[in-house]
Write a protein that holds these residues in place. Structure first.
Motif, PDB file in Angstrom:
ATOM      1  N   GLU A 122      -6.215   0.741 -13.835  1.00  0.00           N
ATOM      2  CA  GLU A 122      -5.290  -0.238 -13.036  1.00  0.00           C
ATOM      3  C   GLU A 122      -5.381   0.474 -12.104  1.00  0.00           C
ATOM      4  O   GLU A 122      -5.624   0.314 -11.218  1.00  0.00           O
ATOM      5  CB  GLU A 122      -4.623  -1.375 -13.668  1.00  0.00           C
ATOM      6  N   ALA A 123      -4.280   1.264 -12.164  1.00  0.00           N
ATOM      7  CA  ALA A 123      -3.968   2.044 -11.300  1.00  0.00           C
ATOM      8  C   ALA A 123      -5.090   3.299 -10.573  1.00  0.00           C
ATOM      9  O   ALA A 123      -5.025   3.541  -9.530  1.00  0.00           O
ATOM     10  CB  ALA A 123      -3.279   3.613 -11.509  1.00  0.00           C
ATOM     11  N   GLU A 124      -6.135   3.379 -11.621  1.00  0.00           N
ATOM     12  CA  GLU A 124      -6.906   3.795 -10.999  1.00  0.00           C
ATOM     13  C   GLU A 124      -8.203   3.504  -9.258  1.00  0.00           C
ATOM     14  O   GLU A 124      -8.240   3.700  -8.966  1.00  0.00           O
ATOM     15  CB  GLU A 124      -8.122   4.819 -11.379  1.00  0.00           C
ATOM     16  N   VAL A 125      -8.745   2.030 -10.721  1.00  0.00           N
ATOM     17  CA  VAL A 125      -8.688   1.260  -9.156  1.00  0.00           C
ATOM     18  C   VAL A 125      -7.831   1.159  -8.498  1.00  0.00           C
ATOM     19  O   VAL A 125      -8.839   0.863  -6.562  1.00  0.00           O
ATOM     20  CB  VAL A 125      -9.266   0.248  -9.824  1.00  0.00           C
ATOM     21  N   ALA A 126      -6.595   0.701  -7.854  1.00  0.00           N
ATOM     22  CA  ALA A 126      -6.089   0.342  -6.601  1.00  0.00           C
ATOM     23  C   ALA A 126      -5.744   1.540  -6.044  1.00  0.00           C
ATOM     24  O   ALA A 126      -6.259   1.563  -4.753  1.00  0.00           O
ATOM     25  CB  ALA A 126      -4.649   0.228  -7.561  1.00  0.00           C
ATOM     26  N   ARG A 127      -5.706   3.404  -6.684  1.00  0.00           N
ATOM     27  CA  ARG A 127      -5.850   4.172  -5.744  1.00  0.00           C
ATOM     28  C   ARG A 127      -7.192   3.931  -5.232  1.00  0.00           C
ATOM     29  O   ARG A 127      -7.411   4.552  -3.466  1.00  0.00           O
ATOM     30  CB  ARG A 127      -6.213   5.336  -6.561  1.00  0.00           C
ATOM     31  N   LEU A 128      -8.762   3.692  -5.986  1.00  0.00           N
ATOM     32  CA  LEU A 128      -9.681   4.270  -4.723  1.00  0.00           C
ATOM     33  C   LEU A 128      -9.617   2.837  -4.069  1.00  0.00           C
ATOM     34  O   LEU A 128     -10.647   2.756  -2.664  1.00  0.00           O
ATOM     35  CB  LEU A 128     -11.200   3.830  -6.353  1.00  0.00           C
ATOM     36  N   LEU A 129      -9.441   1.538  -3.907  1.00  0.00           N
ATOM     37  CA  LEU A 129      -8.980   0.718  -3.377  1.00  0.00           C
ATOM     38  C   LEU A 129      -8.479   1.355  -2.328  1.00  0.00           C
ATOM     39  O   LEU A 129      -8.794   0.739  -1.164  1.00  0.00           O
ATOM     40  CB  LEU A 129      -8.801  -0.636  -3.637  1.00  0.00           C
ATOM     41  N   ALA A 130      -7.307   2.044  -2.509  1.00  0.00           N
ATOM     42  CA  ALA A 130      -6.145   2.257  -1.180  1.00  0.00           C
ATOM     43  C   ALA A 130      -7.133   3.263  -0.303  1.00  0.00           C
ATOM     44  O   ALA A 130      -6.975   3.611   1.323  1.00  0.00           O
ATOM     45  CB  ALA A 130      -5.451   3.188  -2.107  1.00  0.00           C
ATOM     46  N   LEU A 131      -7.754   4.066  -1.115  1.00  0.00           N
ATOM     47  CA  LEU A 131      -8.808   5.010  -0.139  1.00  0.00           C
ATOM     48  C   LEU A 131      -9.918   4.009   0.620  1.00  0.00           C
ATOM     49  O   LEU A 131     -10.383   4.163   1.588  1.00  0.00           O
ATOM     50  CB  LEU A 131      -9.491   5.505  -1.341  1.00  0.00           C
ATOM     51  N   GLY A 132     -10.380   2.831   0.473  1.00  0.00           N
ATOM     52  CA  GLY A 132     -11.407   2.621   0.702  1.00  0.00           C
ATOM     53  C   GLY A 132     -12.616   1.617  -0.238  1.00  0.00           C
ATOM     54  O   GLY A 132     -13.265   1.253   0.744  1.00  0.00           O
ATOM     55  N   ALA A 133     -12.570   1.859  -1.040  1.00  0.00           N
ATOM     56  CA  ALA A 133     -13.708   1.360  -1.631  1.00  0.00           C
ATOM     57  C   ALA A 133     -13.606  -0.031  -1.592  1.00  0.00           C
ATOM     58  O   ALA A 133     -12.767  -0.758  -1.016  1.00  0.00           O
ATOM     59  CB  ALA A 133     -13.492   1.328  -3.307  1.00  0.00           C
TER      60      ALA A 133
END
Length: 107
Positions: free
Chosen positions: A75-86
């Motif tokens: 969950e944290a990794e998906v949120a981080r990647l989305l914040a990077l523009g994924a």
């Protein structure tokens, strides 16, 4: 005879922007930052790497190859990647290339 896996080639509209995104997402090192070939690796002397190259056409269909990642906290990794523009594709990089962020391994 031996065979060494050198890299995965990623076709892209903007190799520098996409390569920088993946370098940030993975925490990898840039080993070549030419405008038409941008290469990243886990470390300068570690293989395989990802090589981003320019192609004139845009992505139109699902990838025939995609990468799977297994983080400690999905969950944290998906949120981080989305914040990077994924983007959700399920998850795709800024140019729409699909990849998976897997859940915890089952014992």
């Amino acid at each position: 005879m031996s065979l060494e896996w050198e890299q995965v080639i990623v076709d892209s509209a903007d190799p520098v922007a996409l390569g920088r995104w993946w370098a940030e997402a993975l925490g990898w090192t840039v080993v070549n930052d030419a405008p038409d070939e941008y290469e990243i690796r886990p470390a300068p002397d570690r293989l395989p790497g990802l090589l981003f190259t320019t192609v004139p056409e845009s992505k139109t269909v699902k990838n025939r190859l995609h990468l799977d990642f297994r983080p400690d906290d999905q969950e944290a990794e998906v949120a981080r990647l989305l914040a990077l523009g994924a983007r959700h594709a399920d998850v795709g990089d800024p140019e729409g290339n699909e990849f998976c962020v897997l859940g915890a391994r089952r014992s």
